[in-house]
Motif scaffolding. Structure first.
Motif, short mmCIF file in Angstrom:
data_model
loop_
_atom_site.label_atom_id
_atom_site.label_comp_id
_atom_site.label_asym_id
_atom_site.label_seq_id
_atom_site.Cartn_x
_atom_site.Cartn_y
_atom_site.Cartn_z
N ASP A 88 -6.77 -5.05 -3.30
CA ASP A 88 -6.28 -4.92 -4.56
C ASP A 88 -6.66 -6.32 -5.01
N LEU A 100 -3.78 2.38 -4.79
CA LEU A 100 -3.83 0.80 -4.89
C LEU A 100 -3.02 0.44 -5.99
N LEU A 122 0.85 -1.10 0.03
CA LEU A 122 -0.15 0.10 -0.22
C LEU A 122 0.86 1.10 -0.01
N MET A 145 -4.42 -6.40 2.14
CA MET A 145 -4.24 -5.86 0.46
C MET A 145 -4.74 -6.80 -0.40
#
Length: 405
Positions: free
Chosen positions: A404, A65, A47, A400
């Motif tokens: 993402d 992102l 990140l 994440m």
């Protein structure tokens, strides 16, 4: 462009020998843009935060992102429903069981077989999901303590999490990415002796959770570091779509296990902890962490009740086949469908679009709780110190792989 803010000091209040040399118009703010991450450990490795600072003060934060490229939704458009489950595991890789549970229930509801799932299967699903919830919260609390400078809790919580990981590995054959909860059933029944080992684990964890509260949550230094920091007001949390401990830390008793009452959760007795501002303001970093600790206690209660049901009412039998209802071909009717469940970080939802002809979905869209929770970061970080920004990120508990996706 962000405009500089001019500080209006009163020179006559300055205790210096020549106050006229320090006129207020000469004291301007000097904004600077810093890139926090993606290499910084506190940003979970992938990140990047574009931070506008004025000295030590955070003026604004823009999360960027695109460093993990999990591509879950694109993969799901080219695979049959049952082969998507391993990719679901890799979104929130710290809570794979909870992610599988949400996805599988959605497919079962589309097929109309959700009411036919055996009770033993349902209780096993809830059992492993709650064990995974505890393990995920241990990661959240342990790494959060590490983010703000405490090393010992990180080691202790990873030690205790390891016991849960070994139990789940014994059950599924995998350490983190399980592919255990299948559409219509399970990959396999619980191994023989699981119930006894799980009871021993619960007896081990109960005093450890009390120890955790004394070591971390009730620690004077931890309280000073987290109370009144990154306060998230309840209206802001609702407007941003925050869910899970982030929302409950702001004082709203919202948990899909109670609200939607899916699986066998309506048959289980447990409470929904919320933040109350005991050490600072409602919705601060301390509240969010305290809610996770209390949820570990509640998950232990749920696991105990599941074990009792599995050993007394829905016992292991030779005739029981956890794959009896697993369909050979998954081909739902043409529809748009949304299903959701309470993951460790909040509402994890899946939107399905099917054409009624193929076993490959036209579209699978994941409503990732970490994504919505991360979006509120600028609101709680503005006006705080740079050091408090690290505390704010950790208190959200993002993964994440889910952001993402």
């Amino acid at each position: 462009m962000l405009k500089s803010v001019q500080y209006k000091y009163r020179p006559e209040n300055l205790t210096i020998s020549e106050p006229n040399k320090y006129k207020s118009e000469n004291l301007h703010s000097e904004e600077m843009i810093l890139n926090l991450g993606p290499q910084h450990p506190s940003t979970h490795g992938v990140l990047r935060l574009e931070v506008v600072t004025d000295g030590e003060i955070v003026v604004d934060v823009i999360p960027h992102l695109g460093y993990l490229h999990r591509c879950f939704e694109k993969h799901a458009q080219s695979l049959p429903f049952n082969q998507i489950i391993p990719y679901v595991d890799r979104m929130d890789y710290l809570a794979a069981m909870n992610s599988e549970h949400a996805y599988v229930m959605g497919v079962e509801k589309m097929l109309g077989i959700d009411k036919d799932i055996p009770k033993r299967v349902e209780y096993i699903r809830v059992l492993v999901a709650e064990l995974n919830r505890i393990a995920s919260h241990f990661i959240a609390i342990g790494t959060y303590a590490l983010d703000i400078g405490a090393y010992t809790p990180f080691l202790w919580l990873f030690r205790d999490r390891e016991h849960i990981m070994r139990l789940l590995e014994w059950t599924t054959g995998a350490r983190m990415l399980y592919n255990y909860i299948w559409v219509g059933g399970l990959f396999y029944d619980l191994p023989v002796g699981f119930e006894d080992r799980c009871k021993s684990l619960i007896d081990y964890l109960k005093p450890k959770l009390t120890e955790l509260q004394q070591l971390v949550i009730e620690n004077h230094i931890f309280i000073n570091r987290t109370a009144n920091v990154a306060v998230l007001p309840l209206p802001v949390a609702i407007n941003y779509g925050c869910t899970g401990p982030v929302l409950r830390g702001s004082g709203l008793r919202w948990d899909l296990r109670r609200v939607d009452g899916y699986s066998v959760y309506p048959e289980i007795d447990f409470d929904i902890p919320i933040g109350k501002g005991d050490m600072g303001k409602v919705g601060d970093c301390w509240d969010r962490n305290y809610v996770r600790v209390l949820e570990c206690h509640e998950s232990i209660r749920i696991v105990e009740q599941c074990l009792e049901k599995l050993t007394k009412e829905h016992k292991r039998t030779k005739e029981f086949d956890p794959q009896a209802l697993v369909p050979k071909k998954i081909r739902p009717a043409k529809m748009d469908f949304y299903a959701r469940a309470e993951s460790t970080k909040g509402e994890l939802g899946f939107f399905f679009r099917t054409d009624g002809r193929s076993d490959v979905p036209v579209r699978v869209k994941a409503r990732a709780c970490s994504f919505n929770n991360l979006s509120v970061l600028p609101e709680i970080a503005r006006g705080g110190m740079i050091a408090d920004l690290i505390a704010a990120i950790g208190s959200i508990d993002i993964v994440m792989g889910e952001v993402d996706r």
